[in-house]
Design an enzyme around this catalytic site. Sequence first.
Site, short mmCIF file in Angstrom:
data_model
loop_
_atom_site.label_atom_id
_atom_site.label_comp_id
_atom_site.label_asym_id
_atom_site.label_seq_id
_atom_site.Cartn_x
_atom_site.Cartn_y
_atom_site.Cartn_z
N ASP A 553 0.83 -1.20 0.00
CA ASP A 553 0.00 0.00 0.00
C ASP A 553 0.87 1.26 0.00
OD1 ASP A 553 -2.34 1.48 0.06
OD2 ASP A 553 -3.20 0.37 1.73
N GLU A 556 3.39 5.15 -3.59
CA GLU A 556 3.68 6.26 -4.52
C GLU A 556 5.07 6.88 -4.33
OE1 GLU A 556 -0.45 5.35 -4.09
OE2 GLU A 556 0.90 6.10 -2.56
N ASP A 630 -7.86 4.37 -3.66
CA ASP A 630 -9.01 4.62 -2.79
C ASP A 630 -10.05 5.47 -3.50
OD1 ASP A 630 -7.65 3.20 -0.85
OD2 ASP A 630 -6.77 4.97 0.06
#
Length: 955
Positions: A553, A556, A630
């Site tokens: 997760d 980035e 998300d």
Amino acid sequence: MIRKKIHILLVGLLLAGCSAKQYQMIDGGVVVNVKQKSKTDTHKVRLQVVRDELIHVSATPDNEFPKDSTLIIVPGLKNTPFTVDNSHKDSIMLVTSRLRVAVSNLDGGVKFKDKDGKVILAEKQGGGKTFTPIEVEGTKGFSVRQIFNSPADEAFHGLGQHQADEFNYKGKSEELFQYNTKVSVPFIVSNKNYGLLWDSYSLSRFGDSRPYKQLNNVFKLYDKTGKQGSLTGTYTSKDKGVETLVRNEESIFFEDIKSIKNLPKNFPLKNANVTYEGEIEAPESGDFKFTLYYAGYVKVYLNNKLVVPERWRTAWNPNSYKFSMPLEAGKRVPLRIEWQPDGGTSYCGLRALTPQQADEKDNQVWWSEMNKKLDYYFVYGNDADEIIKGYRMLTGKSQIMPKWAMGYWQSRERYKTQDEILTNLKEFRKRKIPIDNIVLDWNYWEENAWGSHEFDKKRFPDPQGMVDSIHALNGKMMISVWPKFYKTTEHFKEFDRKGWMYQQAIKDSVRDWVGPGYVGSFYDAYSGGARKLFWKQIYDNLYPLGIDAWWMDASEPNVLDCTDMDYRKALCGPTALGSSTEYFNTYALMNAEAIYNGQRSVAPNKRVFLLTRSGFAGLQRYSTATWSGDIATRWEDMKAQISAGLNFAVSGIPYWTMDIGGFCVEDRYVAGQQQYDKNGQENKDYKEWRELNARWFQFGAFAPLYRAHGQFPYREPWNIAPEGHPAYKSIVYYTNLRYRLMPYIYTMAGMTYFNDYTIMRPLFMDFQADKKVENISDQFMFGPAFMVCPVYSYEARNRNVYFPAGSNWYDFYTGNYITGGKQVSVDAPYEHIPLFIKEGSIIPVGPEIQYTGEKKADKIVLYVYKGKDGSFTLYEDEDSNYNYETGKYANISLTYNNTNNTLTIGERKGQFDGMLKNRTFVIVTVSKDKPKAFNYDADGQSVTYDGREQKVTLK
């Protein structure tokens, strides 16, 4: 005569000397020298032949090229033979068996031609290259721009996954950076038979090299009274005793944690309605582009037109949406933004671009903030599949995912206890709803121990028992492993001692959202040593439990939500390789390499499965899938996932998934309403919620990976709707269909490796000759047979479907025949997604199973859709290891001859341990004259197959 020969010899030597100065031969290519007018003009252009159809182009204004290094190109690519033609006056021509690539020695411009001399792609007249010196943290480089000519009928697809619901990027622009819900991959496929891989890791732009500007830097602004200088902002609260606030707004820019401080202080946004209104006056005539950044509910009216119908995003995770409008110089146009913030902290911004400058307009434009040189790869191919094959030749093969990954994934934000995750998996088995994978999301550790990889013993008293119980239920488990560590953990300290933690968040005491907020940071994945330590910590603490898959997760990396770009760079750098300005977009690639190589180092024959929220070119070589982050739970967000997933597929990375149902949920779904009133009627919001999920599951069953995840309401089928409800029945139907199609789906998984195949396919990939499909973003092919047409409007019971020319079609549910080349309004009942089968398709259908490894497909129903010749090659292997890399797999070719009405089941090629040597094929035919609905248990011609070729005349 002798004097004449001497003259010819001297001229030849002179020309040879000029040629030698014009270019130099290098290993695998040629360097062309260009005469500079200024120090920032192109000085050298290098062409390197990777393969006959793959050319690496580099350019620099310097006297020498910097030493080559790449994060995305796989090593060991062999040089391909080529020749150099220097007979042209002003250019040098490099020639392969498929391409003729010319470089102007006047300006460095490059032209790519096919072997017959037809131009495929050309850099803009003058070379189209711009080098602007930049220095960051003591390192010098260039901001680079490259412009290519682009004909009016060109189409561009790819660029990764973005959320503005754009599909064909011709005439559009996209900023390439990584953020939650945004995955940037600098690769495009053109309908002109080429692809282009832009080799830059910094912030980049495609289509327009300019950043969007605040409104007051583009337009003259007028408030609602007509006074020049600002718009009017009106802030009205629903709370009693709060007075309405009216103020001047010089811009609408509240887009990050710094700029939202310019919102009215001490005004409660949580229950507010905000209006920004007035007029804008354009400085010139032309098409102006706008980008809206929003959290909460928002609408935009421009020139008294609703240009942005209501959109919503949760407060902590804003979204961008783009639109454009022609404006006239000097003409004042009304602008009105209606914004209802979502919570006490919320974001809203509207920025714009003037009409594009002449040298870029309608062309293909690439810009990057910081490179050592200008670098790109040209990929030639006769179709999109061949182009993507070339891309994977450069960046790495896509591994075959384990077979269980093709099954259903149940996830939730989040299973808070060991009992919750086991109870829900048991419920799937009890209800006989197929499932393979269940997921443990973040925060299974003690609250203050993020990054410890240790379970909170109060909530997870027996982690080994939990994993063992999941396996005993014939499930697989994926666990969330972040690159994030609280500074109090021993793992943080272990990284920190080596200098492998990003320090800015620690220096600034940046606190996250958990409990009172804890200080931590991310490890530097650009360090090889740090990557090995990241895996070692996982291996020491989690791997021994037998966990099957890894969820990576916030890759980035997202150190802190909603920061401005400069602070984001500060938070994720400097890296071990250089400044975060230069290495801004490739963190997820490095992080994936850590676990992929780590697991293969300790279990070389156990297939890796990674799921990451970000990605970059080359991600596919690390057995990594990406999900779309998300996203929100709205119909427009569901629709945006279709175009997002298709462009991601065209970007060369075949495994993509999304949070079915969306992740972030509107308050109307989570405010604790009763699902039914006293008369047994559904609450109107729950009614919509259930239909939204039913439609999303229908679409999701045909994504490369089938996975539900999100916040409350929970996403297990029985928590969405009760048994017997149309939503429940639909979800179960498509889950069962997914499993019955496993022979077809797993064959496509094999094809991604052996044939560089793409599973989720925009229509233009299979119907290249039909130009109408280039802009169709809401239909796609799921493999060679299925055309999938999602429904993304509430209470829609029909939708328009375009049936591509070049094929005729069958309705999956009825067997009815549809002629291609036309648009038709088709039925879309609540429980069914419009689904059509291409004429000539052969579809293998397996037995009823509850998980992929339950039993072998000893009986396969072969659906043959007559009308034209067709073929399908059934692929099988050992399902969960890498023995396929050494030849342990089998193929069975299935070939239908429409003229002779025969199906040939070919001789089995290859073998592997545990292979079925005998099976039954049941052949079911569907034709125009004899339509037949799809039925798992349809009667047909039964054939006993022992691996030898059989030719069957069909009834």
